[in-house]
Design a protein around this motif. Structure first.
Motif, PDB file in Angstrom:
ATOM      1  N   ILE A   1      -4.684   4.167 -12.943  1.00  0.00           N
ATOM      2  CA  ILE A   1      -3.705   5.242 -12.757  1.00  0.00           C
ATOM      3  C   ILE A   1      -2.318   4.766 -13.177  1.00  0.00           C
ATOM      4  O   ILE A   1      -1.612   5.445 -13.927  1.00  0.00           O
ATOM      5  CB  ILE A   1      -3.699   5.736 -11.290  1.00  0.00           C
ATOM      6  CG1 ILE A   1      -4.955   6.555 -11.008  1.00  0.00           C
ATOM      7  CG2 ILE A   1      -2.450   6.559 -10.996  1.00  0.00           C
ATOM      8  CD1 ILE A   1      -5.149   6.916  -9.546  1.00  0.00           C
ATOM      9  N   VAL A   2      -1.915   3.615 -12.689  1.00  0.00           N
ATOM     10  CA  VAL A   2      -0.584   3.102 -13.022  1.00  0.00           C
ATOM     11  C   VAL A   2      -0.473   2.872 -14.527  1.00  0.00           C
ATOM     12  O   VAL A   2       0.524   3.251 -15.152  1.00  0.00           O
ATOM     13  CB  VAL A   2      -0.261   1.822 -12.223  1.00  0.00           C
ATOM     14  CG1 VAL A   2       1.004   1.160 -12.736  1.00  0.00           C
ATOM     15  CG2 VAL A   2      -0.126   2.156 -10.741  1.00  0.00           C
TER      16      VAL A   2
ATOM     17  N   ASP B   1      -7.986   9.171   0.753  1.00  0.00           N
ATOM     18  CA  ASP B   1      -9.394   8.797   0.542  1.00  0.00           C
ATOM     19  C   ASP B   1      -9.486   7.545  -0.332  1.00  0.00           C
ATOM     20  O   ASP B   1     -10.257   6.628  -0.035  1.00  0.00           O
ATOM     21  CB  ASP B   1     -10.182   9.933  -0.110  1.00  0.00           C
ATOM     22  CG  ASP B   1     -10.515  11.067   0.850  1.00  0.00           C
ATOM     23  OD1 ASP B   1     -10.330  10.894   2.073  1.00  0.00           O
ATOM     24  OD2 ASP B   1     -10.946  12.125   0.353  1.00  0.00           O
ATOM     25  N   LEU B   2      -8.708   7.518  -1.395  1.00  0.00           N
ATOM     26  CA  LEU B   2      -8.738   6.361  -2.287  1.00  0.00           C
ATOM     27  C   LEU B   2      -8.227   5.109  -1.569  1.00  0.00           C
ATOM     28  O   LEU B   2      -8.879   4.062  -1.598  1.00  0.00           O
ATOM     29  CB  LEU B   2      -7.896   6.640  -3.538  1.00  0.00           C
ATOM     30  CG  LEU B   2      -7.853   5.516  -4.570  1.00  0.00           C
ATOM     31  CD1 LEU B   2      -9.242   5.218  -5.118  1.00  0.00           C
ATOM     32  CD2 LEU B   2      -6.899   5.878  -5.697  1.00  0.00           C
ATOM     33  N   LEU B   3      -7.091   5.221  -0.913  1.00  0.00           N
ATOM     34  CA  LEU B   3      -6.521   4.050  -0.235  1.00  0.00           C
ATOM     35  C   LEU B   3      -7.391   3.582   0.930  1.00  0.00           C
ATOM     36  O   LEU B   3      -7.375   2.401   1.279  1.00  0.00           O
ATOM     37  CB  LEU B   3      -5.094   4.343   0.231  1.00  0.00           C
ATOM     38  CG  LEU B   3      -4.081   4.580  -0.895  1.00  0.00           C
ATOM     39  CD1 LEU B   3      -2.717   4.948  -0.322  1.00  0.00           C
ATOM     40  CD2 LEU B   3      -3.985   3.370  -1.811  1.00  0.00           C
TER      41      LEU B   3
ATOM     42  N   LEU C   1       1.180  10.031  -4.746  1.00  0.00           N
ATOM     43  CA  LEU C   1       1.575  11.347  -4.261  1.00  0.00           C
ATOM     44  C   LEU C   1       2.449  12.114  -5.247  1.00  0.00           C
ATOM     45  O   LEU C   1       2.698  13.308  -5.055  1.00  0.00           O
ATOM     46  CB  LEU C   1       2.248  11.233  -2.892  1.00  0.00           C
ATOM     47  CG  LEU C   1       1.293  10.911  -1.744  1.00  0.00           C
ATOM     48  CD1 LEU C   1       2.057  10.639  -0.457  1.00  0.00           C
ATOM     49  CD2 LEU C   1       0.249  12.002  -1.557  1.00  0.00           C
ATOM     50  N   HIS C   2       2.857  11.468  -6.321  1.00  0.00           N
ATOM     51  CA  HIS C   2       3.595  12.182  -7.364  1.00  0.00           C
ATOM     52  C   HIS C   2       2.689  13.146  -8.129  1.00  0.00           C
ATOM     53  O   HIS C   2       3.162  14.129  -8.693  1.00  0.00           O
ATOM     54  CB  HIS C   2       4.241  11.200  -8.353  1.00  0.00           C
ATOM     55  CG  HIS C   2       5.534  10.660  -7.880  1.00  0.00           C
ATOM     56  ND1 HIS C   2       5.620   9.581  -7.042  1.00  0.00           N
ATOM     57  CD2 HIS C   2       6.800  11.070  -8.114  1.00  0.00           C
ATOM     58  CE1 HIS C   2       6.891   9.333  -6.788  1.00  0.00           C
ATOM     59  NE2 HIS C   2       7.623  10.225  -7.422  1.00  0.00           N
TER      60      HIS C   2
ATOM     61  N   ILE D   1       0.836  -1.202   0.000  1.00  0.00           N
ATOM     62  CA  ILE D   1       0.000   0.000   0.000  1.00  0.00           C
ATOM     63  C   ILE D   1       0.874   1.256   0.000  1.00  0.00           C
ATOM     64  O   ILE D   1       0.575   2.237  -0.680  1.00  0.00           O
ATOM     65  CB  ILE D   1      -0.975   0.000   1.199  1.00  0.00           C
ATOM     66  CG1 ILE D   1      -2.035  -1.087   1.008  1.00  0.00           C
ATOM     67  CG2 ILE D   1      -1.620   1.361   1.409  1.00  0.00           C
ATOM     68  CD1 ILE D   1      -2.947  -0.895  -0.198  1.00  0.00           C
ATOM     69  N   ASP D   2       1.978   1.218   0.736  1.00  0.00           N
ATOM     70  CA  ASP D   2       2.881   2.369   0.751  1.00  0.00           C
ATOM     71  C   ASP D   2       3.452   2.654  -0.637  1.00  0.00           C
ATOM     72  O   ASP D   2       3.686   3.814  -0.980  1.00  0.00           O
ATOM     73  CB  ASP D   2       4.017   2.156   1.753  1.00  0.00           C
ATOM     74  CG  ASP D   2       3.560   2.298   3.196  1.00  0.00           C
ATOM     75  OD1 ASP D   2       2.451   2.828   3.427  1.00  0.00           O
ATOM     76  OD2 ASP D   2       4.312   1.866   4.092  1.00  0.00           O
ATOM     77  N   MET D   3       3.654   1.623  -1.442  1.00  0.00           N
ATOM     78  CA  MET D   3       4.143   1.836  -2.800  1.00  0.00           C
ATOM     79  C   MET D   3       3.093   2.575  -3.623  1.00  0.00           C
ATOM     80  O   MET D   3       3.415   3.506  -4.361  1.00  0.00           O
ATOM     81  CB  MET D   3       4.511   0.509  -3.472  1.00  0.00           C
ATOM     82  CG  MET D   3       4.950   0.668  -4.933  1.00  0.00           C
ATOM     83  SD  MET D   3       6.336   1.806  -5.215  1.00  0.00           S
ATOM     84  CE  MET D   3       7.656   0.880  -4.477  1.00  0.00           C
ATOM     85  N   TYR D   4       1.826   2.182  -3.488  1.00  0.00           N
ATOM     86  CA  TYR D   4       0.771   2.909  -4.187  1.00  0.00           C
ATOM     87  C   TYR D   4       0.691   4.352  -3.683  1.00  0.00           C
ATOM     88  O   TYR D   4       0.497   5.282  -4.462  1.00  0.00           O
ATOM     89  CB  TYR D   4      -0.583   2.216  -4.032  1.00  0.00           C
ATOM     90  CG  TYR D   4      -0.853   1.226  -5.129  1.00  0.00           C
ATOM     91  CD1 TYR D   4      -0.993   1.651  -6.451  1.00  0.00           C
ATOM     92  CD2 TYR D   4      -0.974  -0.126  -4.867  1.00  0.00           C
ATOM     93  CE1 TYR D   4      -1.245   0.749  -7.467  1.00  0.00           C
ATOM     94  CE2 TYR D   4      -1.222  -1.032  -5.888  1.00  0.00           C
ATOM     95  CZ  TYR D   4      -1.363  -0.594  -7.180  1.00  0.00           C
ATOM     96  OH  TYR D   4      -1.612  -1.481  -8.186  1.00  0.00           O
ATOM     97  N   ARG D   5       0.835   4.537  -2.376  1.00  0.00           N
ATOM     98  CA  ARG D   5       0.813   5.890  -1.817  1.00  0.00           C
ATOM     99  C   ARG D   5       1.935   6.712  -2.452  1.00  0.00           C
ATOM    100  O   ARG D   5       1.711   7.850  -2.889  1.00  0.00           O
ATOM    101  CB  ARG D   5       0.970   5.824  -0.298  1.00  0.00           C
ATOM    102  CG  ARG D   5       0.916   7.179   0.392  1.00  0.00           C
ATOM    103  CD  ARG D   5       0.955   7.059   1.912  1.00  0.00           C
ATOM    104  NE  ARG D   5      -0.323   6.528   2.402  1.00  0.00           N
ATOM    105  CZ  ARG D   5      -0.491   5.303   2.900  1.00  0.00           C
ATOM    106  NH1 ARG D   5       0.518   4.465   3.000  1.00  0.00           N
ATOM    107  NH2 ARG D   5      -1.680   4.913   3.324  1.00  0.00           N
TER     108      ARG D   5
END
Length: 170
Positions: A163-164, A76-78, A66-67, A58-62
């Motif tokens: 997104i990715v 909110d999404l996470l 955040l970029h 999850i931190d990787m998605y964060r």
């Protein structure tokens, strides 16, 4: 297809999903125990190793979000995803296009490029991706997963994937 035919396919799919729950891992990554090597994560943002925990995943998605997203939007999404998730083996692209059927018999599941160890909800959310909705597929999913559809979770996971794909695989 008739309801009886779709029910037969759903039953087979339930068996396949149950069998896929058997392999175990303590890390999230490829089947080899290494980092993911698929379209869901571009190599230039991935760590050089498998994720050691769900929180690291999850931190990787964060980090990615955040970029170009605000902190509020990101959180909110996470927050729509489970706070804790078991690690499960998943095909990760188990959609009609990858399920070969002869009549009412599933004869093969193809395209294992995204398979690996994912959060427990990953397969469920990928299978419920609205881009693949059709009356027959929705009926099969309703039989395979008879509980109430986890719509917010599905939308969040699908949005993260989008997104990715849109921003890092240009």
């Amino acid at each position: 297809m008739t309801l009886q035919e779709l029910t037969h396919i759903a039953s087979q799919l339930q068996t396949i999903l149950a069998e896929m729950q058997r392999p175990r891992s303590k890390t999230l990554g490829s089947i080899t125990g290494k980092r993911y090597d698929n379209c869901f994560f571009p190599p230039h943002v991935l760590p050089s190793h498998a994720f050691s925990s769900y929180s690291e995943f999850i931190d990787m998605y964060r980090y990615i979000l955040l970029h170009f997203c605000t902190e509020k939007f990101t959180e909110d999404l996470l927050s729509k995803l489970p706070r804790h998730a078991p690690i499960r083996f998943a095909h990760a692209d188990l959609l009609p296009r990858n399920i070969m059927v002869d009549g009412t018999t599933i004869t093969a599941v193809i395209d294992w490029a995204t398979a690996g160890f994912w959060p427990g909800y990953w397969e469920y959310c990928r299978m419920h991706n609205p881009e693949w909705a059709s009356p027959g597929w929705d009926r099969v999913l309703g039989l395979v997963f008879p509980e109430e559809r986890r719509s917010e979770e599905i939308k969040a996971a699908c949005y993260l994937n989008r997104i990715v794909m849109d921003y890092f695989w240009v």
